[in-house]
Design a protein around this motif. Structure first.
Motif, PDB file in Angstrom:
ATOM      1  N   LEU A   1      35.673  -0.973   4.195  1.00 58.78           N
ATOM      2  CA  LEU A   1      35.188  -1.097   2.830  1.00 58.78           C
ATOM      3  C   LEU A   1      36.348  -0.985   1.842  1.00 58.78           C
ATOM      4  N   THR A   2      36.277  -1.754   0.788  1.00 54.05           N
ATOM      5  CA  THR A   2      37.278  -1.661  -0.279  1.00 54.05           C
ATOM      6  C   THR A   2      36.863  -0.667  -1.350  1.00 54.05           C
ATOM      7  N   GLY A   3      35.622  -0.215  -1.234  1.00 62.50           N
ATOM      8  CA  GLY A   3      35.090   0.757  -2.187  1.00 62.50           C
ATOM      9  C   GLY A   3      33.649   1.043  -1.842  1.00 62.50           C
ATOM     10  N   PRO A   4      33.007   1.964  -2.538  1.00 57.91           N
ATOM     11  CA  PRO A   4      31.611   2.282  -2.259  1.00 57.91           C
ATOM     12  C   PRO A   4      30.707   1.064  -2.452  1.00 57.91           C
ATOM     13  N   ILE A   5      29.699   0.950  -1.600  1.00 61.53           N
ATOM     14  CA  ILE A   5      28.690  -0.095  -1.748  1.00 61.53           C
ATOM     15  C   ILE A   5      27.314   0.536  -1.655  1.00 61.53           C
ATOM     16  N   GLU A   6      26.337  -0.121  -2.237  1.00 59.99           N
ATOM     17  CA  GLU A   6      24.967   0.349  -2.154  1.00 59.99           C
ATOM     18  C   GLU A   6      24.165  -0.617  -1.292  1.00 59.99           C
ATOM     19  N   LEU A   7      23.437  -0.046  -0.320  1.00 64.30           N
ATOM     20  CA  LEU A   7      22.634  -0.860   0.589  1.00 64.30           C
ATOM     21  C   LEU A   7      21.184  -0.384   0.570  1.00 64.30           C
ATOM     22  N   PRO A   8      20.248  -1.313   0.729  1.00 62.75           N
ATOM     23  CA  PRO A   8      18.843  -0.902   0.803  1.00 62.75           C
ATOM     24  C   PRO A   8      18.534  -0.292   2.166  1.00 62.75           C
ATOM     25  N   GLN A   9      17.661   0.680   2.179  1.00 62.45           N
ATOM     26  CA  GLN A   9      17.198   1.279   3.430  1.00 62.45           C
ATOM     27  C   GLN A   9      15.674   1.310   3.415  1.00 62.45           C
ATOM     28  N   VAL A  10      15.068   0.738   4.454  1.00 59.74           N
ATOM     29  CA  VAL A  10      13.615   0.673   4.545  1.00 59.74           C
ATOM     30  C   VAL A  10      13.090   1.920   5.252  1.00 59.74           C
ATOM     31  N   LYS A  11      12.069   2.512   4.667  1.00 57.87           N
ATOM     32  CA  LYS A  11      11.381   3.654   5.262  1.00 57.87           C
ATOM     33  C   LYS A  11       9.919   3.269   5.454  1.00 57.87           C
ATOM     34  N   VAL A  12       9.413   3.463   6.663  1.00 56.57           N
ATOM     35  CA  VAL A  12       8.031   3.123   6.986  1.00 56.57           C
ATOM     36  C   VAL A  12       7.342   4.374   7.512  1.00 56.57           C
TER      37      VAL A  12
ATOM     38  N   ASN B   1       0.810  -1.229   0.000  1.00 57.54           N
ATOM     39  CA  ASN B   1       0.000   0.000   0.000  1.00 57.54           C
ATOM     40  C   ASN B   1       0.840   1.275   0.000  1.00 57.54           C
ATOM     41  N   GLY B   2       2.164   1.129  -0.087  1.00 57.74           N
ATOM     42  CA  GLY B   2       3.027   2.296  -0.175  1.00 57.74           C
ATOM     43  C   GLY B   2       3.436   2.877   1.163  1.00 57.74           C
ATOM     44  N   GLY B   3       2.948   2.306   2.255  1.00 56.31           N
ATOM     45  CA  GLY B   3       3.339   2.784   3.574  1.00 56.31           C
ATOM     46  C   GLY B   3       4.773   2.442   3.916  1.00 56.31           C
ATOM     47  N   ALA B   4       5.312   1.463   3.216  1.00 54.66           N
ATOM     48  CA  ALA B   4       6.723   1.107   3.356  1.00 54.66           C
ATOM     49  C   ALA B   4       7.364   1.137   1.983  1.00 54.66           C
ATOM     50  N   VAL B   5       8.565   1.669   1.920  1.00 54.15           N
ATOM     51  CA  VAL B   5       9.300   1.715   0.658  1.00 54.15           C
ATOM     52  C   VAL B   5      10.755   1.359   0.944  1.00 54.15           C
ATOM     53  N   GLU B   6      11.446   0.921  -0.075  1.00 54.55           N
ATOM     54  CA  GLU B   6      12.865   0.618   0.052  1.00 54.55           C
ATOM     55  C   GLU B   6      13.648   1.561  -0.852  1.00 54.55           C
ATOM     56  N   GLU B   7      14.585   2.278  -0.239  1.00 55.84           N
ATOM     57  CA  GLU B   7      15.425   3.205  -0.964  1.00 55.84           C
ATOM     58  C   GLU B   7      16.852   2.658  -0.993  1.00 55.84           C
ATOM     59  N   THR B   8      17.700   3.255  -1.770  1.00 57.24           N
ATOM     60  CA  THR B   8      19.089   2.809  -1.865  1.00 57.24           C
ATOM     61  C   THR B   8      20.020   3.893  -1.335  1.00 57.24           C
ATOM     62  N   VAL B   9      20.951   3.480  -0.484  1.00 59.26           N
ATOM     63  CA  VAL B   9      21.913   4.400   0.117  1.00 59.26           C
ATOM     64  C   VAL B   9      23.314   3.970  -0.295  1.00 59.26           C
ATOM     65  N   THR B  10      24.117   4.934  -0.715  1.00 53.26           N
ATOM     66  CA  THR B  10      25.505   4.651  -1.059  1.00 53.26           C
ATOM     67  C   THR B  10      26.380   4.841   0.174  1.00 53.26           C
ATOM     68  N   ILE B  11      27.135   3.798   0.509  1.00 55.99           N
ATOM     69  CA  ILE B  11      28.032   3.838   1.666  1.00 55.99           C
ATOM     70  C   ILE B  11      29.469   3.915   1.163  1.00 55.99           C
ATOM     71  N   ASP B  12      30.136   5.021   1.518  1.00 54.77           N
ATOM     72  CA  ASP B  12      31.545   5.147   1.186  1.00 54.77           C
ATOM     73  C   ASP B  12      32.253   5.790   2.372  1.00 54.77           C
ATOM     74  N   GLU B  13      33.497   6.212   2.178  1.00 56.01           N
ATOM     75  CA  GLU B  13      34.273   6.738   3.298  1.00 56.01           C
ATOM     76  C   GLU B  13      33.695   8.028   3.867  1.00 56.01           C
ATOM     77  N   SER B  14      32.894   8.731   3.076  1.00 57.26           N
ATOM     78  CA  SER B  14      32.301   9.981   3.556  1.00 57.26           C
ATOM     79  C   SER B  14      31.027   9.751   4.368  1.00 57.26           C
ATOM     80  N   TYR B  15      30.530   8.504   4.355  1.00 59.37           N
ATOM     81  CA  TYR B  15      29.273   8.208   5.065  1.00 59.37           C
ATOM     82  C   TYR B  15      29.519   8.194   6.570  1.00 59.37           C
TER      83      TYR B  15
END
Length: 617
Positions: A141-152, A110-124
């Protein structure tokens, strides 16, 4: 064995007599007068007076709250009382979820929860999750990675307000989350807070939760307020030191947003409630009964007597037990009472002290000894003799009819009664019989303390049988019947369970729609370092268990969770930090003049719909 059989008969007979006749010591004096007359009870009056039919219902309970500040309570009695005052915002009825404070249950559909993508690197900056572990150092980390982030996102129902008329807003939910995070607040677990990136206010009626990047949670919709209880009044507590709330007057009279408000609280005696005029359901004529009294009577047999005499109108699972079934069936036959027997997700169990918190050596550190104790205990005989054969033995931390129970039942060892196997395992663990029949190892006899709650006839009868079974294989268990609130379940190092100051302990856990895997995580062992915030009272810690249990919690789809949950249960079943005994049958009773009372198998609140009850005039 013949002597043990005679003692068994004596225990069962005594339990039957207690259930039918009550104990010889009265904790609350009976009153005189009509058994069906009722009168409205004003704050401060003696609640021993007879209830009448003009708007008061008296609910009997055999345990009293440890506090009415729900965030710091581990007492099911507190949960029951607060449901009338500060109801949970999402209920768990019939193995599912229902919104109460919110306009709908937020889901990905129903859209009350969504999954976004966050880039994790040395500046995070900030924590994130990799392989179910919280990581705070980006240098790995050996380099930037992308992780999902849940928003409710949750939206409040219209009209929800505190009893003083102040609207309940998103700020109150965010404030509750702050209290959960505050180290001065004595909470059982900060798991949700630890896996939270932030809470964010959208508007007065709407707020969102952001999980840590990489954290996946199957019950994401329960992550409101930091602990899935509900809001706390920021306008009342916002300037108060969090560490002082539990010892303040507020902990005896918390502000209501539910159907009822607290007029009076006398610890160990009663809580007197009246209809909350600012309840959002008031426009629909709710609650339908004007006054409710929770009356605390420490002995179940006294509860039954007062139910019969008219001093109590309704009793739920904290007040009646299956041992009283013959007497309750007689009451039902009299056509004045509605008696309910409902299979529950509450399960009685025996905790082994895998590692004590007081530094004392424990024989149950050895899994072979724990397994031996399991084989020595005849759970089926306990069920047949004390529980009238009306339930079944449990072999995991959830019942067999739970959706997460392994589909292949053979994957779980049932530890069927086998004293010969028990003796064999004890011998392998280095225990040999002494001259008096008690086992000895390294010059030390196998003598232990076995704790359970006082005032519960069924539990005490079970403990006495377990004592006999253990004695038959050479284990000398000294029974300790102690107060629940002030001793067994007390928070902190002085608590028998939280401080891990026991060898064996018999009590109950509550399951629900979600598996109880978090109970046995390493992080949930209560210690001074975590402020005794945890419920793994056994001291058990197995990284293999943690790995699959945590991974199972991070997957949304049930089908994909099942193999991991099966693995977690198999590890638990092998290591056996806890011996599940049986699925408890919830027992409830109400006068037929009261309609609407209905026990639910997966609700932790017996009186979840109390605002809809009606009282015949």
């Amino acid at each position: 064995m013949f002597e043990r059989s005679k003692r068994l008969a004596a225990i069962v007979l005594t339990g039957a007599i207690l259930a039918a006749c009550g104990s010889g010591t009265s904790t609350t004096q009976p009153t005189t007068g009509s058994t069906n007359a009722t009168a409205v009870v004003e704050p401060g009056t003696d609640t021993g007076a007879q209830p009448s039919s003009d708007g008061t219902v008296i609910i009997g309970m055999s345990q009293s709250p440890d506090t009415l500040f729900g965030m710091e309570s581990q007492s099911s009695a507190t949960t029951q009382v607060l449901n009338s005052v500060q109801p949970v915002c999402i209920t768990t009825l019939s193995y599912d979820y229902q919104p109460v404070c919110f306009s709908e249950l937020p889901t990905f559909e129903n859209g009350g929860a969504v999954e976004e993508t966050v880039t994790i690197d040395e500046s995070y900056t900030g924590p994130f999750v990799i392989n179910n572990e919280i990581v705070t150092d980006t240098s790995i980390l050996t380099g930037p990675i992308e992780l999902p982030q849940v928003k409710v996102t949750w939206k409040l129902v219209d009209g929800i307000a505190w009893e003083d008329g102040t609207p309940v807003t998103a700020d109150d939910f965010l404030f509750a989350a702050e209290l959960y995070a505050n180290p001065g607040t004595k909470v059982a677990s900060r798991f949700t807070i630890e896996h939270t990136a932030k809470y964010e206010k959208v508007d007065d009626q709407t707020f969102s939760w952001y999980g840590l990047p990489g954290y996946q949670d199957s019950t994401y919709f329960l992550n409101y307020a930091g602990g899935a209880l509900g809001p706390e009044p920021k306008h009342v507590l916002g300037s108060v030191d969090a560490a002082t709330i539990g010892g303040s007057d507020y902990a005896s009279k918390p502000l209501a947003y539910g159907a009822y408000k607290i007029d009076e609280y006398v610890p160990q005696e009663r809580v007197v409630l009246s209809a909350n005029p600012n309840y959002w359901g008031a426009k629909q004529g709710l609650p339908k009964i004007a006054n409710v009294i929770y009356k605390f009577v420490t002995n179940e047999d006294q509860i039954l007597q007062q139910l019969q005499s008219g001093e109590i109108d309704v009793v739920g699972q904290i007040g009646l037990s299956l041992a009283q079934a013959p007497s309750l069936d007689e009451l039902q036959a009299g056509n004045e009472f509605d008696i309910q027997y409902v299979p529950a997700t509450v399960w009685e169990h025996i905790d082994f002290a895998v590692e004590r918190g007081d530094g004392i050596a424990t024989p149950f550190a050895d899994p072979k000894v724990r397994q031996a104790a399991a084989y020595a205990i005849n759970r089926q005989e306990i069920i047949d003799q004390i529980l009238f054969g009306k339930t079944v033995a449990m072999n995991s931390f959830m019942p067999e009819d739970h959706w997460a129970y392994p589909s292949d039942a053979s994957a779980i060892n049932s530890y069927d009664f086998n004293p010969s196997k028990a003796i064999e395992l004890l011998k392998e663990a280095g225990w040999v019989a002494g001259d008096d029949g008690i086992l000895v190892k390294d010059g030390q006899p196998f003598k232990i303390e076995f704790f359970t709650t006082e005032g519960n006839d069924t539990r005490q009868a079970v403990a006495q049988l377990v004592q006999e079974y253990l004695r038959d294989v050479g284990i000398d268990a000294e029974l300790q019947f102690v107060p629940g609130t002030d001793s067994l379940f007390k928070n902190g190092s002085e608590g028998i369970l939280a401080g891990r100051r026991y060898d064996l302990a018999l009590y109950a856990w509550v399951s629900g729609p979600e598996p109880s895997t978090p109970l046995y995580l390493c992080s949930q062992v209560p210690t001074a370092e975590n402020g005794y915030a945890g419920q793994n009272n056994t001291g058990y810690c197995n990284p293999d268990y943690d790995k699959v249990a945590l991974e199972s919690q991070s997957i949304v789809e049930r089908a994909n969770r099942l193999p991991l949950l099966s693995q977690a249960q198999q590890i638990f079943n092998r290591d056996l930090p806890t011996l599940p005994l049986y699925q408890r049958i919830n027992v409830g009773a109400a006068r037929k003049t009261i309609s609407g009372f209905k026990l639910d198998p997966t609700s932790q609140q017996d009186f979840y719909n109390i605002e809809t009850w009606e009282l015949a005039q």
